[in-house]
Design a protein around this motif. Structure first.
Motif, PDB file in Angstrom:
ATOM      1  N   MET A   1       0.864  -0.930  -0.259  1.00 48.16           N
ATOM      2  CA  MET A   1      -0.253  -0.326  -0.267  1.00 48.16           C
ATOM      3  C   MET A   1       0.737   1.414  -0.178  1.00 48.16           C
ATOM      4  N   THR A   2       0.846   2.315  -0.173  1.00 47.27           N
ATOM      5  CA  THR A   2       0.880   3.392  -0.694  1.00 47.27           C
ATOM      6  C   THR A   2       1.626   4.292   0.758  1.00 47.27           C
ATOM      7  N   GLU A   3      -0.017   4.290   1.561  1.00 52.31           N
ATOM      8  CA  GLU A   3       0.011   5.136   2.610  1.00 52.31           C
ATOM      9  C   GLU A   3      -1.137   3.791   3.695  1.00 52.31           C
ATOM     10  N   GLU A   4      -0.675   4.514   5.348  1.00 45.79           N
ATOM     11  CA  GLU A   4      -1.978   3.666   6.434  1.00 45.79           C
ATOM     12  C   GLU A   4      -3.178   3.995   5.944  1.00 45.79           C
ATOM     13  N   LYS A   5      -4.625   3.335   5.844  1.00 48.14           N
ATOM     14  CA  LYS A   5      -5.483   3.527   5.525  1.00 48.14           C
ATOM     15  C   LYS A   5      -6.314   3.047   6.885  1.00 48.14           C
ATOM     16  N   PRO A   6      -7.243   2.848   7.495  1.00 52.58           N
ATOM     17  CA  PRO A   6      -7.832   2.456   8.616  1.00 52.58           C
ATOM     18  C   PRO A   6      -8.484   1.301   7.712  1.00 52.58           C
ATOM     19  N   SER A   7      -8.519   0.435   8.740  1.00 53.59           N
ATOM     20  CA  SER A   7      -8.587  -0.820   8.111  1.00 53.59           C
ATOM     21  C   SER A   7     -10.100  -1.277   8.641  1.00 53.59           C
ATOM     22  N   ASN A   8     -10.476  -1.482   7.359  1.00 51.77           N
ATOM     23  CA  ASN A   8     -11.890  -2.557   7.681  1.00 51.77           C
ATOM     24  C   ASN A   8     -11.669  -4.047   7.009  1.00 51.77           C
ATOM     25  N   PHE A   9     -13.069  -4.770   6.812  1.00 52.25           N
ATOM     26  CA  PHE A   9     -13.109  -5.940   6.514  1.00 52.25           C
ATOM     27  C   PHE A   9     -12.906  -6.190   4.760  1.00 52.25           C
ATOM     28  N   ILE A  10     -13.200  -5.570   4.403  1.00 53.57           N
ATOM     29  CA  ILE A  10     -12.624  -5.336   2.848  1.00 53.57           C
ATOM     30  C   ILE A  10     -11.347  -5.481   2.782  1.00 53.57           C
ATOM     31  N   ASP A  12      -8.916  -5.942   4.953  1.00 48.06           N
ATOM     32  CA  ASP A  12      -8.653  -6.927   5.750  1.00 48.06           C
ATOM     33  C   ASP A  12      -8.341  -8.444   4.680  1.00 48.06           C
ATOM     34  N   PHE A  13      -9.770  -8.589   3.206  1.00 43.68           N
ATOM     35  CA  PHE A  13      -9.906  -9.887   3.106  1.00 43.68           C
ATOM     36  C   PHE A  13      -8.495 -10.081   2.145  1.00 43.68           C
ATOM     37  N   ILE A  14      -8.437  -8.449   1.793  1.00 45.15           N
ATOM     38  CA  ILE A  14      -7.541  -8.068   0.676  1.00 45.15           C
ATOM     39  C   ILE A  14      -5.837  -8.431   1.137  1.00 45.15           C
ATOM     40  N   ASP A  15      -5.716  -8.134   2.076  1.00 48.79           N
ATOM     41  CA  ASP A  15      -4.234  -8.604   2.965  1.00 48.79           C
ATOM     42  C   ASP A  15      -4.464 -10.025   3.062  1.00 48.79           C
ATOM     43  N   GLU A  16      -5.407 -10.619   2.972  1.00 45.22           N
ATOM     44  CA  GLU A  16      -4.893 -11.876   3.746  1.00 45.22           C
ATOM     45  C   GLU A  16      -4.727 -13.286   2.519  1.00 45.22           C
ATOM     46  N   GLU A  17      -5.006 -12.398   1.547  1.00 46.31           N
ATOM     47  CA  GLU A  17      -5.440 -12.729  -0.682  1.00 46.31           C
ATOM     48  C   GLU A  17      -4.209 -12.436  -0.562  1.00 46.31           C
ATOM     49  N   LEU A  18      -3.194 -11.991  -0.236  1.00 41.60           N
ATOM     50  CA  LEU A  18      -2.371 -10.883  -0.903  1.00 41.60           C
ATOM     51  C   LEU A  18      -0.622 -11.437  -0.084  1.00 41.60           C
ATOM     52  N   ALA A  19      -1.293 -11.385   1.118  1.00 38.57           N
ATOM     53  CA  ALA A  19      -0.417 -12.456   1.976  1.00 38.57           C
ATOM     54  C   ALA A  19      -0.084 -14.260   1.775  1.00 38.57           C
ATOM     55  N   ALA A  20      -1.392 -14.420   1.093  1.00 40.27           N
ATOM     56  CA  ALA A  20      -1.283 -15.937   0.249  1.00 40.27           C
ATOM     57  C   ALA A  20      -0.769 -16.090  -1.429  1.00 40.27           C
ATOM     58  N   GLY A  21      -0.545 -15.042  -1.501  1.00 38.78           N
ATOM     59  CA  GLY A  21      -0.343 -14.492  -3.036  1.00 38.78           C
ATOM     60  C   GLY A  21      -0.939 -15.119  -3.833  1.00 38.78           C
ATOM     61  N   LYS A  22      -2.188 -15.009  -3.431  1.00 41.15           N
ATOM     62  CA  LYS A  22      -3.006 -15.244  -4.420  1.00 41.15           C
ATOM     63  C   LYS A  22      -3.576 -14.386  -5.678  1.00 41.15           C
ATOM     64  N   HIS A  23      -3.094 -12.783  -5.612  1.00 34.56           N
ATOM     65  CA  HIS A  23      -3.052 -11.757  -6.237  1.00 34.56           C
ATOM     66  C   HIS A  23      -1.664 -11.395  -6.889  1.00 34.56           C
ATOM     67  N   GLY A  51     -10.552   3.726  -3.604  1.00 30.32           N
ATOM     68  CA  GLY A  51      -9.403   3.832  -2.651  1.00 30.32           C
ATOM     69  C   GLY A  51      -8.973   2.292  -2.666  1.00 30.32           C
ATOM     70  N   ILE A  52      -9.301   1.749  -2.413  1.00 31.64           N
ATOM     71  CA  ILE A  52      -8.607   0.412  -2.749  1.00 31.64           C
ATOM     72  C   ILE A  52      -8.003   0.398  -3.816  1.00 31.64           C
ATOM     73  N   ALA A  53      -8.238   0.075  -4.828  1.00 31.65           N
ATOM     74  CA  ALA A  53      -7.462  -0.201  -5.656  1.00 31.65           C
ATOM     75  C   ALA A  53      -6.055   1.399  -5.692  1.00 31.65           C
ATOM     76  N   LYS A  54      -6.216   2.206  -4.993  1.00 31.58           N
ATOM     77  CA  LYS A  54      -5.521   3.262  -5.918  1.00 31.58           C
ATOM     78  C   LYS A  54      -4.067   2.945  -4.772  1.00 31.58           C
ATOM     79  N   ASP A  55      -5.261   2.481  -2.774  1.00 29.47           N
ATOM     80  CA  ASP A  55      -3.590   2.202  -2.119  1.00 29.47           C
ATOM     81  C   ASP A  55      -3.180   0.959  -2.089  1.00 29.47           C
ATOM     82  N   TYR A  56      -4.077   0.161  -3.136  1.00 31.00           N
ATOM     83  CA  TYR A  56      -3.038  -0.784  -3.115  1.00 31.00           C
ATOM     84  C   TYR A  56      -2.072  -1.297  -4.378  1.00 31.00           C
ATOM     85  N   ASN A  57      -2.148  -0.190  -5.003  1.00 31.53           N
ATOM     86  CA  ASN A  57      -1.437   0.231  -6.127  1.00 31.53           C
ATOM     87  C   ASN A  57      -1.721  -0.565  -7.348  1.00 31.53           C
TER      88      ASN A  57
END
Length: 555
Positions: A1-10, A12-23, A51-57
């Motif tokens: 991510m380009t900067e810290e943003k308040p977390s939310n459940f969406i 959290d899902f994306i972070d989990e999938e990125l950590a698992a190498g899904k995307h 906002g999600i697309a931008k924050d996750y490049n």
């Protein structure tokens, strides 16, 4: 991510999938149907996806769901594009239309038919509802459900060739008429519609349903996360069924979140269209409308809407946000952005009897907290206008404005003292006489004498005439859809939602620019309306300086 943003459940899902190498890259989209103008709820949805697309490049797509040619227009397409750009959601080269995929969707429908997973049905719409069952009772199979793939294929191609009338046949998925989720009970994939499309003309005589179009369009474009509002939660099993039963190139994940709801506002496109068509408002961009175009015309800023949406937050449950919060976010944004000008909305003439015949000019800062924004010259003449409520003939002790024998400061200029009150035959005050202290020029005196009241004013001879358009909520109820038996939401319309005042402003207001925020000092924030002309200056009040609405409601 380009900067810290308040977390939310969406996230959290994306972070989990990125950590698992899904995307390797996050791709989101905003898929409006071009059958009306976007509203504040869409601004929230855009903010979430963009906002999600931008924050996750990642990448952000704008895709028009143009599958219903009877209600869609190019005007709406262009308005939606303008709104997104104004909000700062730039799709770059990623502009798409569902109609881009009509041929592919048609081919996939044929595949489902060939695999025995779709059939042509002759039931009428009322019969289909009857056969569908209820939440507590399973549906019944259509008598046409047993047609062979060969029969269905021939009929479907005849539908596409325009050989049947509208409503005569539909193509349905063959899933499960006893499924507990009614969306899975053989949903319609295609219906006959002999209407010209705004992009494809008369090429197609059949059009795909939203459910059949939506997920497949996401899959074609490589959308990773299909973010949508909660009403689509029960459509998700169908979304996934199509993805699993078709040779799509990607498998997006649908995630639902609660819509943005705001007091005193309706966001139903059908109801907004009714307001426009029945002329309860002046158009889609009427400043009382909750459309982005209406909010923009009223003087709302992208930053204020973004702040409001962020404060509302992404949630899993529906809730209603206070209108006062929306106005608060706008005030906070405009405080630093709006230049200052003086305008008198309810004028009362004051003759300064000892003032010179010539005009004097005083410096007024364009913004009191920002010297770099410079100043303007404000003309003071023998005759001026002040606000009528800045004078009381018999003022109470804590009234620090003008009264008989009382002294006040004219903002930026000098001290004046009221000497005479002029009335007409009906006893109404029509004019005041006053004197000024020549040593108070500039707003102070050599002896350091202080006055408690400062009021704004405008020259009665060197000014610009203008109209100030004041707006209140379009509806009188917190929930406009709350009605008595036999009523509609229209019964909750506020008859006083628009008030137009004829008034006067300092000459510098003639140089106002459409869209530029201006604070009429002591009165509120305004913006020059787009329908203004040099001979008719019209300003829309964006918001007052204080929360007067909640005070009226006793909150």
């Amino acid at each position: 991510m380009t900067e810290e943003k308040p977390s939310n459940f969406i996230r959290d899902f994306i972070d989990e999938e990125l950590a698992a190498g899904k995307h390797s890259q996050i791709v989101t989209r905003f898929p409006p149907e071009p059958n009306g103008y976007l509203h504040i709820g869409h601004a929230f949805a855009i903010g979430v996806s963009y906002g999600i697309a931008k924050d996750y490049n990642g990448k952000f797509h704008l895709r028009f769901d143009d599958t219903n040619p009877e209600k869609e227009e190019t005007e709406y397409v262009e308005a939606i594009k303008e709104d997104l750009l104004w909000l700062g959601a730039d799709w770059g080269e990623n502009l798409f239309f569902a109609s881009d995929y009509f041929q592919q969707l048609f081919d996939w429908a044929i595949l489902l038919i060939e695999e025995g997973k779709a059939y042509v049905d002759d039931l009428t719409p009322s019969q289909m509802r009857e056969y569908r069952g209820s939440l507590t009772e399973p549906g019944q199979d259509s008598p046409y459900r047993t047609r062979t793939p060969e029969e269905n294929l021939a009929l479907f191609k005849d539908m596409a060739a325009g050989k049947f009338q509208e409503g005569e046949k539909v193509l349905r998925a063959k899933i499960d008429m006893a499924h507990p989720n009614m969306n899975m009970r053989d949903p319609v994939l295609y219906r006959i519609l002999k209407a010209d499309h705004h992009r494809t003309g008369d090429k197609w005589k059949i059009y795909p349903s939203y459910d059949f179009t939506h997920g497949q369009s996401d899959a074609i474009e490589g959308i990773t996360h299909s973010l949508c509002s909660l009403e689509f939660e029960y459509h998700r099993p169908l979304y996934n069924w199509f993805i699993e039963n078709l040779p799509v190139p990607h498998k997006p994940r649908q995630i639902e979140f609660a819509r943005l709801n705001v007091e005193y506002i309706v966001t139903s496109k059908r109801k907004l269209l009714q307001l426009v068509n029945e002329k309860h408002v002046h158009g889609w961009d009427d400043p009382r409308m909750p459309t982005i175009a209406g909010l923009r015309r009223r003087g709302y800023t992208p930053d204020a809407l973004k702040e409001f949406c962020e404060r509302a937050g992404v949630a899993k449950r529906e809730r209603v946000n206070e209108y006062a919060l929306l106005e608060y976010c706008l005030r906070q944004d405009l405080e630093g952005k709006a230049i200052r000008r003086m305008a008198v909305l309810d004028p009362l003439k004051v003759v300064i009897t000892n003032f010179p015949e010539e005009t004097e000019f005083y410096e007024g800062p364009n913004h009191p907290a920002d010297e770099d924004r410079g100043s303007r010259k404000v003309p003071l003449t023998r005759e001026i206008y002040i606000e009528r409520d800045d004078f009381m003939e018999d003022p109470p002790r804590k009234f620090f404005r003008l009264g008989p024998g009382r002294e006040v400061r004219l903002r930026y200029a000098c001290y004046i003292t009221c000497t005479d009150v002029i009335k007409n035959d009906a006893g109404e005050i029509i004019e005041l006489h006053a004197t000024f202290d020549p040593e108070s020029r500039g707003g102070s005196t050599p002896d350091g004498r202080k006055v408690k009241g400062t009021i704004h004013w405008v020259s009665a001879t060197e000014n610009v005439e203008l109209e100030a358009r004041h707006y209140e909520q379009l509806f009188t109820k917190t929930d406009p859809n709350e009605v008595e038996e036999g009523q509609t939401f229209l019964d909750n319309l506020n008859p006083n939602s628009e008030t137009i005042l004829k008034c006067y402003g300092e000459p510098e207001l003639a140089n106002a620019v459409v869209g530029e925020p201006i604070q009429f000092e002591r009165k509120g924030y305004y913006v020059l309306d787009s329908d203004s002309s040099p001979t008719q200056l019209s300003f829309n009040r964006s918001v007052g300086l204080r929360d007067s609405w909640n005070k009226k409601q006793g909150k």
